[in-house]
Motif scaffolding. Sequence first.
Motif, PDB file in Angstrom:
ATOM      1  N   VAL A  98      55.232 -30.351  18.783  1.00  0.00           N
ATOM      2  CA  VAL A  98      55.413 -29.164  19.617  1.00  0.00           C
ATOM      3  C   VAL A  98      56.276 -28.183  18.839  1.00  0.00           C
ATOM      4  CG1 VAL A  98      56.374 -28.297  21.776  1.00  0.00           C
ATOM      5  CG2 VAL A  98      55.239 -30.524  21.724  1.00  0.00           C
ATOM      6  N   GLU A  99      55.774 -26.954  18.692  1.00  0.00           N
ATOM      7  CA  GLU A  99      56.536 -25.907  18.000  1.00  0.00           C
ATOM      8  C   GLU A  99      57.469 -25.229  18.986  1.00  0.00           C
ATOM      9  OE1 GLU A  99      54.731 -22.825  15.511  1.00  0.00           O
ATOM     10  OE2 GLU A  99      52.998 -24.163  15.310  1.00  0.00           O
ATOM     11  N   PRO A 100      58.780 -25.269  18.756  1.00  0.00           N
ATOM     12  CA  PRO A 100      59.697 -24.575  19.663  1.00  0.00           C
ATOM     13  C   PRO A 100      59.340 -23.097  19.789  1.00  0.00           C
ATOM     14  CG  PRO A 100      60.910 -25.997  18.169  1.00  0.00           C
ATOM     15  CD  PRO A 100      59.476 -25.964  17.682  1.00  0.00           C
ATOM     16  N   GLY A 101      59.295 -22.599  21.014  1.00  0.00           N
ATOM     17  CA  GLY A 101      59.004 -21.195  21.275  1.00  0.00           C
ATOM     18  C   GLY A 101      57.526 -20.862  21.377  1.00  0.00           C
ATOM     19  N   LYS A 102      56.634 -21.768  20.976  1.00  0.00           N
ATOM     20  CA  LYS A 102      55.192 -21.514  21.056  1.00  0.00           C
ATOM     21  C   LYS A 102      54.686 -21.935  22.436  1.00  0.00           C
ATOM     22  CE  LYS A 102      50.758 -22.432  18.902  1.00  0.00           C
ATOM     23  NZ  LYS A 102      50.007 -23.281  17.999  1.00  0.00           N
ATOM     24  N   ILE A 103      53.901 -21.063  23.062  1.00  0.00           N
ATOM     25  CA  ILE A 103      53.356 -21.353  24.384  1.00  0.00           C
ATOM     26  C   ILE A 103      52.133 -22.251  24.224  1.00  0.00           C
ATOM     27  CG2 ILE A 103      52.315 -20.378  26.460  1.00  0.00           C
ATOM     28  CD1 ILE A 103      53.949 -17.828  25.900  1.00  0.00           C
ATOM     29  N   GLU A 104      52.127 -23.375  24.917  1.00  0.00           N
ATOM     30  CA  GLU A 104      51.028 -24.341  24.864  1.00  0.00           C
ATOM     31  C   GLU A 104      50.555 -24.644  26.279  1.00  0.00           C
ATOM     32  OE1 GLU A 104      49.518 -25.633  22.343  1.00  0.00           O
ATOM     33  OE2 GLU A 104      50.872 -25.431  20.642  1.00  0.00           O
ATOM     34  N   GLU A 105      49.294 -25.046  26.393  1.00  0.00           N
ATOM     35  CA  GLU A 105      48.770 -25.506  27.674  1.00  0.00           C
ATOM     36  C   GLU A 105      48.799 -27.028  27.672  1.00  0.00           C
ATOM     37  OE1 GLU A 105      44.999 -24.666  30.521  1.00  0.00           O
ATOM     38  OE2 GLU A 105      44.534 -25.061  28.419  1.00  0.00           O
ATOM     39  N   TYR A 106      49.275 -27.594  28.767  1.00  0.00           N
ATOM     40  CA  TYR A 106      49.317 -29.042  28.925  1.00  0.00           C
ATOM     41  C   TYR A 106      48.467 -29.401  30.138  1.00  0.00           C
ATOM     42  CZ  TYR A 106      53.126 -28.690  25.633  1.00  0.00           C
ATOM     43  OH  TYR A 106      53.864 -28.420  24.518  1.00  0.00           O
ATOM     44  N   VAL A 107      47.457 -30.217  29.910  1.00  0.00           N
ATOM     45  CA  VAL A 107      46.539 -30.609  30.977  1.00  0.00           C
ATOM     46  C   VAL A 107      46.770 -32.083  31.266  1.00  0.00           C
ATOM     47  CG1 VAL A 107      44.121 -30.727  31.699  1.00  0.00           C
ATOM     48  CG2 VAL A 107      44.869 -28.913  30.132  1.00  0.00           C
ATOM     49  N   LEU A 108      47.200 -32.377  32.481  1.00  0.00           N
ATOM     50  CA  LEU A 108      47.515 -33.750  32.859  1.00  0.00           C
ATOM     51  C   LEU A 108      46.477 -34.291  33.817  1.00  0.00           C
ATOM     52  CD1 LEU A 108      50.362 -32.273  32.340  1.00  0.00           C
ATOM     53  CD2 LEU A 108      51.252 -34.317  33.405  1.00  0.00           C
ATOM     54  N   ARG A 109      46.155 -35.545  33.657  1.00  0.00           N
ATOM     55  CA  ARG A 109      45.276 -36.239  34.593  1.00  0.00           C
ATOM     56  C   ARG A 109      46.146 -36.881  35.659  1.00  0.00           C
ATOM     57  NH1 ARG A 109      44.439 -41.361  34.212  1.00  0.00           N
ATOM     58  NH2 ARG A 109      42.711 -42.495  35.082  1.00  0.00           N
ATOM     59  N   LEU A 110      45.816 -36.612  36.900  1.00  0.00           N
ATOM     60  CA  LEU A 110      46.515 -37.263  37.999  1.00  0.00           C
ATOM     61  C   LEU A 110      45.756 -38.526  38.366  1.00  0.00           C
ATOM     62  CD1 LEU A 110      47.406 -34.217  40.270  1.00  0.00           C
ATOM     63  CD2 LEU A 110      48.845 -35.378  38.595  1.00  0.00           C
ATOM     64  N   TYR A 111      46.480 -39.575  38.639  1.00  0.00           N
ATOM     65  CA  TYR A 111      45.833 -40.821  39.016  1.00  0.00           C
ATOM     66  C   TYR A 111      45.209 -40.659  40.399  1.00  0.00           C
ATOM     67  CZ  TYR A 111      47.868 -42.620  34.859  1.00  0.00           C
ATOM     68  OH  TYR A 111      48.178 -42.795  33.538  1.00  0.00           O
ATOM     69  N   PRO A 112      44.005 -41.221  40.615  1.00  0.00           N
ATOM     70  CA  PRO A 112      43.295 -41.050  41.890  1.00  0.00           C
ATOM     71  C   PRO A 112      44.134 -41.510  43.079  1.00  0.00           C
ATOM     72  CG  PRO A 112      41.883 -42.093  40.250  1.00  0.00           C
ATOM     73  CD  PRO A 112      43.268 -42.049  39.666  1.00  0.00           C
ATOM     74  N   PHE A 113      43.983 -40.790  44.174  1.00  0.00           N
ATOM     75  CA  PHE A 113      44.689 -41.135  45.397  1.00  0.00           C
ATOM     76  C   PHE A 113      43.885 -40.640  46.585  1.00  0.00           C
ATOM     77  CE2 PHE A 113      45.908 -36.821  44.653  1.00  0.00           C
ATOM     78  CZ  PHE A 113      46.171 -36.257  45.888  1.00  0.00           C
ATOM     79  N   ALA A 114      44.223 -41.120  47.763  1.00  0.00           N
ATOM     80  CA  ALA A 114      43.587 -40.645  48.992  1.00  0.00           C
ATOM     81  C   ALA A 114      44.685 -40.312  49.982  1.00  0.00           C
ATOM     82  CB  ALA A 114      42.664 -41.718  49.569  1.00  0.00           C
ATOM     83  N   ASN A 115      44.525 -39.202  50.657  1.00  0.00           N
ATOM     84  CA  ASN A 115      45.512 -38.774  51.643  1.00  0.00           C
ATOM     85  C   ASN A 115      44.817 -37.841  52.619  1.00  0.00           C
ATOM     86  OD1 ASN A 115      47.906 -38.428  52.960  1.00  0.00           O
ATOM     87  ND2 ASN A 115      48.932 -37.335  51.321  1.00  0.00           N
ATOM     88  N   THR A 116      45.279 -37.848  53.850  1.00  0.00           N
ATOM     89  CA  THR A 116      44.794 -36.897  54.839  1.00  0.00           C
ATOM     90  C   THR A 116      45.849 -35.822  54.992  1.00  0.00           C
ATOM     91  OG1 THR A 116      43.549 -38.591  56.003  1.00  0.00           O
ATOM     92  CG2 THR A 116      44.051 -36.580  57.225  1.00  0.00           C
ATOM     93  N   PHE A 117      45.471 -34.585  54.687  1.00  0.00           N
ATOM     94  CA  PHE A 117      46.386 -33.463  54.842  1.00  0.00           C
ATOM     95  C   PHE A 117      46.073 -32.787  56.163  1.00  0.00           C
ATOM     96  CE2 PHE A 117      46.073 -34.080  50.259  1.00  0.00           C
ATOM     97  CZ  PHE A 117      47.406 -34.150  49.915  1.00  0.00           C
ATOM     98  N   LYS A 118      47.039 -32.770  57.052  1.00  0.00           N
ATOM     99  CA  LYS A 118      46.858 -32.175  58.373  1.00  0.00           C
ATOM    100  C   LYS A 118      47.486 -30.792  58.395  1.00  0.00           C
ATOM    101  CE  LYS A 118      46.750 -36.646  60.632  1.00  0.00           C
ATOM    102  NZ  LYS A 118      47.368 -37.527  61.618  1.00  0.00           N
ATOM    103  N   PRO A 119      47.109 -29.964  59.385  1.00  0.00           N
ATOM    104  CA  PRO A 119      47.736 -28.640  59.489  1.00  0.00           C
ATOM    105  C   PRO A 119      49.260 -28.762  59.490  1.00  0.00           C
ATOM    106  CG  PRO A 119      45.925 -28.828  61.029  1.00  0.00           C
ATOM    107  CD  PRO A 119      46.131 -30.205  60.443  1.00  0.00           C
ATOM    108  N   GLY A 120      49.905 -27.931  58.685  1.00  0.00           N
ATOM    109  CA  GLY A 120      51.365 -27.969  58.584  1.00  0.00           C
ATOM    110  C   GLY A 120      51.872 -28.810  57.425  1.00  0.00           C
ATOM    111  N   HIS A 121      51.016 -29.655  56.867  1.00  0.00           N
ATOM    112  CA  HIS A 121      51.427 -30.443  55.695  1.00  0.00           C
ATOM    113  C   HIS A 121      51.547 -29.517  54.497  1.00  0.00           C
ATOM    114  CE1 HIS A 121      50.015 -34.735  56.999  1.00  0.00           C
ATOM    115  NE2 HIS A 121      50.936 -34.223  57.793  1.00  0.00           N
ATOM    116  N   ARG A 122      52.421 -29.882  53.579  1.00  0.00           N
ATOM    117  CA  ARG A 122      52.604 -29.110  52.358  1.00  0.00           C
ATOM    118  C   ARG A 122      52.369 -30.014  51.163  1.00  0.00           C
ATOM    119  NH1 ARG A 122      58.094 -26.600  51.735  1.00  0.00           N
ATOM    120  NH2 ARG A 122      58.697 -28.760  52.000  1.00  0.00           N
TER     121      ARG A 122
END
Length: 115
Positions: A38-62
Motif C-alpha cells: 500500500v502506497e501511503p497517500g495513494k487512494i485505493e479501492e478495497y472490495v471485501l466479501r461479506l460472509y453469507p448471512f440471513a436476517n429479517t429487516f423490519k421497518p425501523g431496523h437500521r
Amino acid sequence: MARTSRSTSGYLKASHRELDERTTEGNPYHPHTRSVPVEPGKIEEYVLRLYPFANTFKPGHRLVVELSNDEPLADEHNALLPPDAFHLPVGRPVTHKIYRDAAHHSRLVLPFTRR
C-alpha cells in the motif's frame, strides 16, 4: 433501547486487495497470489466479501457498517471461519482515510429477497 447484533463480517489484508477474473458483483475473488504494498497517500479501492448471512429487516431496523483495522484473536469460534478470513497483522500503527464524495463512491452490496 436499541438492540445491536452482528449479522456478518468480512476481512481483507490491504496488500492482498488484488481481484481476478472470477470476481462478480457482490462476490469479489482475491487470489492471494502476491502481495501489493500500500502506497501511503495513494487512494485505493478495497472490495471485501461479506460472509453469507440471513436476517429479517423490519421497518425501523437500521443497518450499520463498521470498518476496523483490528483483527480478532484466534479462538474456538473463529477457528471455524474459512482460512482466508484472517491475515497476520503487521503490528505497526496505521491511519485510514475513507473517501466518500462525488469522485469516490462507497457502497454496500447485499442480496435481498422478498416474500
